[in-house]
Enzyme design. Sequence first.
Site, short mmCIF file in Angstrom:
data_model
loop_
_atom_site.label_atom_id
_atom_site.label_comp_id
_atom_site.label_asym_id
_atom_site.label_seq_id
_atom_site.Cartn_x
_atom_site.Cartn_y
_atom_site.Cartn_z
N GLU A 1 0.82 -1.22 0.00
CA GLU A 1 0.00 0.00 0.00
C GLU A 1 0.84 1.26 0.00
O GLU A 1 0.42 2.30 -0.52
CB GLU A 1 -0.95 -0.01 1.21
CG GLU A 1 -2.03 -1.08 1.16
CD GLU A 1 -1.53 -2.46 1.55
OE1 GLU A 1 -0.42 -2.56 2.11
OE2 GLU A 1 -2.24 -3.45 1.29
N PHE B 1 -6.30 -0.29 5.33
CA PHE B 1 -4.91 -0.18 4.88
C PHE B 1 -4.62 1.24 4.40
O PHE B 1 -3.52 1.76 4.60
CB PHE B 1 -4.62 -1.21 3.78
CG PHE B 1 -5.02 -2.61 4.17
CD1 PHE B 1 -4.70 -3.11 5.43
CD2 PHE B 1 -5.73 -3.42 3.30
CE1 PHE B 1 -5.07 -4.40 5.80
CE2 PHE B 1 -6.11 -4.71 3.67
CZ PHE B 1 -5.79 -5.20 4.92
N ARG C 1 -19.26 -1.51 -2.48
CA ARG C 1 -18.92 -2.34 -3.64
C ARG C 1 -19.95 -3.45 -3.85
O ARG C 1 -20.84 -3.65 -3.02
CB ARG C 1 -17.54 -2.96 -3.46
CG ARG C 1 -17.45 -3.88 -2.25
CD ARG C 1 -16.33 -4.87 -2.36
NE ARG C 1 -16.46 -5.75 -3.50
CZ ARG C 1 -17.26 -6.82 -3.56
NH1 ARG C 1 -18.03 -7.13 -2.54
NH2 ARG C 1 -17.31 -7.57 -4.63
#
Lengths: 335, 294
Positions: A79, A104, A187
């Site tokens: 990340e 993250f 999502r």
Amino acid sequence: MSTTAATPAKPRLKTSAMIASFADPGQKTAPAPFGHALVKAAQENEKIVGLTADLGKYTDMHIFAQAYPERFFQMGMAEQLLFGAAAGMAQTGLVPFASTYSVFAARRAYDFLCLDAAEPNLNVNIVGGLPGLTTGYGPSHQATEDMAIFRGMPNLTIVDPCDSVDIEQAVPQLAASEGPTYLRLLRGNVPTVLDEYGYTFELGKAKVLRGGADVVFVSSGLMTMRALQAAKDLAAHNVDVAVVHTPTIKPFDAETVLAEVNTDRLVVTLENHTVIGGLFETVAAEVVKAGLGKRIVPVALPDEFLHAGALPTLHERYGLSVDRIIATVLGELEV
Amino acid sequence: MTLTTSIHSPETTESRRERVEAAAYRIRHYGLNMGEVQGQGYVGQALGAADMFAAVYADQLRHRPEDPEWEGRDRFLLSTGHYAIGHYAALAEAGIVPVEELDTYGSDDSRLPMSGMSTYTPGMEISGGSLGHGLTIAVGTALGLRYQGSEARVFNFLSDGELDEGSTWEAAMGASHHQLGNLTAMVDINALQADGKTDSVLRTEPVADKWAACGWFVQRVDGNDMGALLAAFDAAAAQAGPEGKPSVILCDTKVGRGVPLLENREKAHFMRIEEHEWQLCREQLTAGYEGETK
């Protein structure tokens, strides 16, 4: 040995699976609205590119990767590289959208978004999956404090969309806006709710979705969906509820919100986020700055590491369900 | 011998080396002047890395001093923000920053803050300082340039202490995976970091093996030997291209290089120099340079 006897099927249990839907049964939904919106935006803006850190399939970035394989860059489970590289791409004039999970983005790679993208005010767009309590997987994946972490970052725009309508309309505006942005991604099959309210998403603007004489809900993210349902249901209790949707958390549209708050009605904030440092404290700060002396009731996640479990179980447990919202309001009104 | 890789008019190996050494001398001189204005600063690093800065700015980088944001420029990304003192000196040597402006180094409202930031200084591509960022940004810059059909190259300056940061290795793997032949990293190995000697703080050796294992084209040179540095840059350039192995030049350098008084002082990340010593430092620098070039 005879094996013909069929093993009785185990009863299907509610689980703490990472990927779960918060859509109500039978609710109208749209598939992967972020992925399709990014493809559409990319058709009109050749500078748009997509990156991910080994989570393309789980952030709907795979839709973009399939449509534009040459404009998609896989960074691996890294990340810090994801955000640094996105900033480097933006410096060459591209408009990157970089996806990972919100935990993250906020906890692990903050320094890279802060110094590489926000300080030089580059057009880097972060897309964070599983914001707040949208997975029952446990604290490793529940980004309950992502807005609290990100609100202190100068230049960063924070968007907490309610549904597929918000996401579809937000993506091109995020691409067009200068500076870095953070989108709390919903999502998969995402509910479609706001199409019934004559609503359009405008970056930086709050919208009054319905009026009401007794209570004002100020809500963001998927909690606006819950707020609208609770408002409908509260009518049966003779409680008339207004709903103000604030999808842009930063910069915050204090003018619209304060105009609604500054009445005799009960004010309730609703957010899919810890009560620390999110929508409640944003509204509270504006109320204090304006000298309104107004009480606000927060519907938010507690300042705790949350349990693993099935999402409906957890939303009920932590007060985000429609039934719990109704109970909270009726308790406040002592109806 | 005529060089074909130099961006300058044909010159001999010898005259090229002398030209770049002269640039390094001026960069060191500017570094000392900036240190004196502040009374402190990362002078040891500026002196140690001056040859690396000179090789880049006086020999390698395609850029336009009058237009630091020219789209076709090669990018030089300073990851180690505290080396800005050396970088500003190089920007002055390259004509991007006026020499007289160097006197404002680290002062209020200066365009030349102690730690290099892109938002302050022309020619400064990134905001360094938080170590381990530069190479991640460089990966994106190299990807972005290649995607847009640019032939520009990307140089990233980092330090051996910075190799402690895991993000550096995320980027090292990413650059190799994406075959960024347009990327060259240069690591200043001065064997020193904030809390002491690198091998006592966190052992990074074998450094060359680590980069090679990540899939890079690796060279290790004396970073204060201009002939060796230029040969390494030539070898890196020879195999540079839009696709291929990224290249790393590991440069062993000496903190305070060029000024014996400082070379022999107890090594420290933040070197203390007394008020009366600055002129002595400059004299030693000039004497050493003139002695070598005689």
